[in-house]
Design a protein around this motif. Structure first.
Motif, PDB file in Angstrom:
ATOM      1  N   LEU A  21      -1.407   6.569  -9.343  1.00 36.09           N
ATOM      2  CA  LEU A  21      -1.221   5.382 -10.316  1.00 36.09           C
ATOM      3  C   LEU A  21      -1.291   3.840  -9.994  1.00 36.09           C
ATOM      4  CD1 LEU A  21       1.812   6.917 -12.599  1.00 36.09           C
ATOM      5  CD2 LEU A  21      -0.833   7.196 -12.991  1.00 36.09           C
ATOM      6  N   THR A  22      -0.723   3.683  -8.776  1.00 42.85           N
ATOM      7  CA  THR A  22      -0.619   2.369  -8.022  1.00 42.85           C
ATOM      8  C   THR A  22      -2.230   2.137  -7.427  1.00 42.85           C
ATOM      9  OG1 THR A  22       0.106   3.113  -6.110  1.00 42.85           O
ATOM     10  CG2 THR A  22       1.801   2.041  -7.869  1.00 42.85           C
ATOM     11  N   THR A  23      -2.621   0.965  -7.198  1.00 40.95           N
ATOM     12  CA  THR A  23      -3.618   0.594  -6.573  1.00 40.95           C
ATOM     13  C   THR A  23      -3.385  -0.023  -5.165  1.00 40.95           C
ATOM     14  OG1 THR A  23      -4.989  -0.096  -8.554  1.00 40.95           O
ATOM     15  CG2 THR A  23      -5.608  -1.261  -6.457  1.00 40.95           C
ATOM     16  N   ASP A  24      -3.772   0.335  -4.155  1.00 43.27           N
ATOM     17  CA  ASP A  24      -3.412  -0.254  -2.852  1.00 43.27           C
ATOM     18  C   ASP A  24      -3.712  -1.790  -2.755  1.00 43.27           C
ATOM     19  OD1 ASP A  24      -2.642   2.484  -2.214  1.00 43.27           O
ATOM     20  OD2 ASP A  24      -4.372   2.960  -0.815  1.00 43.27           O
ATOM     21  N   VAL A  38      -4.647  -2.590   7.002  1.00 39.84           N
ATOM     22  CA  VAL A  38      -4.650  -3.952   6.901  1.00 39.84           C
ATOM     23  C   VAL A  38      -4.186  -4.052   5.366  1.00 39.84           C
ATOM     24  CG1 VAL A  38      -6.033  -6.137   7.019  1.00 39.84           C
ATOM     25  CG2 VAL A  38      -6.264  -4.271   8.699  1.00 39.84           C
ATOM     26  N   ILE A  39      -3.278  -4.640   5.124  1.00 35.04           N
ATOM     27  CA  ILE A  39      -2.739  -4.817   3.798  1.00 35.04           C
ATOM     28  C   ILE A  39      -2.785  -6.308   3.301  1.00 35.04           C
ATOM     29  CG2 ILE A  39      -1.153  -2.861   3.696  1.00 35.04           C
ATOM     30  CD1 ILE A  39       1.035  -4.765   3.837  1.00 35.04           C
ATOM     31  N   THR A  40      -3.250  -6.611   2.251  1.00 33.44           N
ATOM     32  CA  THR A  40      -3.646  -7.935   1.529  1.00 33.44           C
ATOM     33  C   THR A  40      -2.372  -8.416   0.825  1.00 33.44           C
ATOM     34  OG1 THR A  40      -4.783  -6.896  -0.314  1.00 33.44           O
ATOM     35  CG2 THR A  40      -6.028  -7.419   1.556  1.00 33.44           C
ATOM     36  N   ASN A  41      -1.258  -7.702   0.777  1.00 31.37           N
ATOM     37  CA  ASN A  41      -0.263  -8.173  -0.141  1.00 31.37           C
ATOM     38  C   ASN A  41       1.087  -7.382   0.297  1.00 31.37           C
ATOM     39  OD1 ASN A  41       1.165  -9.405  -2.505  1.00 31.37           O
ATOM     40  ND2 ASN A  41       0.954  -7.571  -3.519  1.00 31.37           N
ATOM     41  N   CYS A  42       2.179  -8.353   0.475  1.00 32.02           N
ATOM     42  CA  CYS A  42       3.571  -7.405   0.936  1.00 32.02           C
ATOM     43  C   CYS A  42       4.636  -8.847   0.535  1.00 32.02           C
ATOM     44  CB  CYS A  42       3.475  -7.288   2.163  1.00 32.02           C
ATOM     45  SG  CYS A  42       3.552  -8.847   3.732  1.00 32.02           S
ATOM     46  N   ASP A  84       0.794  -1.380   0.042  1.00 36.17           N
ATOM     47  CA  ASP A  84       0.008   0.002  -0.035  1.00 36.17           C
ATOM     48  C   ASP A  84       0.699   1.290  -0.055  1.00 36.17           C
ATOM     49  OD1 ASP A  84       0.904  -0.103   2.501  1.00 36.17           O
ATOM     50  OD2 ASP A  84      -0.935   0.212   3.567  1.00 36.17           O
ATOM     51  N   SER A  85       2.124   1.234  -0.094  1.00 33.98           N
ATOM     52  CA  SER A  85       2.713   2.608  -0.576  1.00 33.98           C
ATOM     53  C   SER A  85       2.578   2.911  -1.988  1.00 33.98           C
ATOM     54  CB  SER A  85       4.373   2.114  -0.308  1.00 33.98           C
ATOM     55  OG  SER A  85       4.840   2.025   0.736  1.00 33.98           O
ATOM     56  N   ARG A  86       2.537   4.175  -2.180  1.00 32.04           N
ATOM     57  CA  ARG A  86       1.724   4.743  -3.528  1.00 32.04           C
ATOM     58  C   ARG A  86       2.987   5.272  -4.596  1.00 32.04           C
ATOM     59  NH1 ARG A  86      -3.463   7.281  -0.939  1.00 32.04           N
ATOM     60  NH2 ARG A  86      -4.420   5.564  -0.242  1.00 32.04           N
ATOM     61  N   LEU A  87       2.593   5.158  -5.961  1.00 34.25           N
ATOM     62  CA  LEU A  87       3.132   6.023  -6.911  1.00 34.25           C
ATOM     63  C   LEU A  87       2.056   7.032  -7.304  1.00 34.25           C
ATOM     64  CD1 LEU A  87       5.260   6.656  -8.897  1.00 34.25           C
ATOM     65  CD2 LEU A  87       4.502   4.935 -10.201  1.00 34.25           C
ATOM     66  N   TYR A  88       2.231   8.175  -7.387  1.00 33.81           N
ATOM     67  CA  TYR A  88       1.508   9.307  -7.814  1.00 33.81           C
ATOM     68  C   TYR A  88       2.167   9.665  -9.050  1.00 33.81           C
ATOM     69  CZ  TYR A  88      -1.116   9.537  -3.461  1.00 33.81           C
ATOM     70  OH  TYR A  88      -2.056   9.194  -2.439  1.00 33.81           O
TER      71      TYR A  88
END
Length: 254
Positions: free
Chosen positions: A156-159, A174-178, A142-146
């Motif tokens: 641009l990214t999806t959390d 609560v993240i679903t991928n890492c 859930d870090s992001r690219l804008y």
């Protein structure tokens, strides 16, 4: 103007502990430089034979485990990316990065099996890569690219988070991928974005320590007024700094 004719990226990066946490589990990679509890700036001159990785990792796991996971992931990524063969297609890059993800997952999880203090540690990863004259974006977590274009900010990214999975735009911790973290089916979103990279664009990579404390509208306003990475991080700290905060601002040469 495509990425293949671009000359320079102007990059600022900053990663700080914030006001609450005891240590900084974030880390930033810019080329061959690693940034934590510091700020950094550089000009990256690009040619078709040049490759460059810019990435932000937000570690998790308690004690010092998160900072170990983010450091391990970025140091491994820097070595791997600098060592991959030249001339790969977009599909080839995708496969290489999928292989890397499987490898780094095993490395991080194995540290937890050997030493209980590292059990369950993990990290997000978001990045902008340049290879063979092309730009790629990558994301796990859930870090992001804008992208900021003509004064308008766009994520641009999806959390990869629970709320996003449930259809909510509100951010969830609560993240679903890492990478690591005991995730059994970790995946990496990877897309070639060369044709969408334009002169005067501004790209922002950041951990959720920025976006949880500063709204997208505020980030847009700050970037419109020339904010660098340190200015963005300071805005998060001024708002309470409840988490580590990391940002990397990339200006595409006019």
């Amino acid at each position: 103007m495509s990425g293949k004719r671009m000359k320079k990226l102007y990059v600022t990066a900053a990663s700080w502990r914030g006001c609450v946490r005891n240590n900084n589990e974030d880390m930033i990679l810019v080329g061959s430089s690693f940034i934590r509890n510091d700020d950094f700036k550089t000009t990256m001159e690009l040619s078709e034979s040049r490759r460059a990785m810019i990435a932000v990792a937000d570690g998790m796991g308690g004690h010092n485990s998160g900072e170990v996971a983010s450091s391990e992931a970025l140091h491994n990524l820097q070595f791997f990316f600098s060592d991959i063969p030249s001339g790969l297609s977009a599909d080839g890059i995708n496969q290489m990065m999928a292989d890397w993800l499987e490898s780094i997952n095993n490395i991080i999880d194995s540290k937890g099996r050997v030493d209980s203090q590292y059990k369950g540690m993990g990290t997000t990863l978001v990045g902008l890569a340049y290879y063979g004259g092309d730009f790629y974006m990558l994301n796990c977590g859930d870090s992001r690219l804008y992208r900021m274009r003509q004064g308008q900010l766009c994520q641009l990214t999806t959390d990869h988070s629970l709320n996003k999975l449930l259809g909510s735009d509100q951010h969830s911790n609560v993240i679903t991928n890492c990478i690591g973290g005991g995730t059994k089916n970790s995946f990496l979103d990877l897309s070639k974005i060369t044709d969408d990279v334009k002169p005067t664009d501004i790209y922002l990579l950041c951990s959720d320590g920025l976006t949880d404390m500063v709204t997208d509208d505020k980030i847009e306003s700050l970037l419109r007024n020339g904010a660098d990475a340190n200015t963005l991080c300071q805005a998060a700290i001024d708002a309470g700094g409840l988490d580590n905060v990391s940002a990397c601002v990339i200006d595409v040469e006019p």
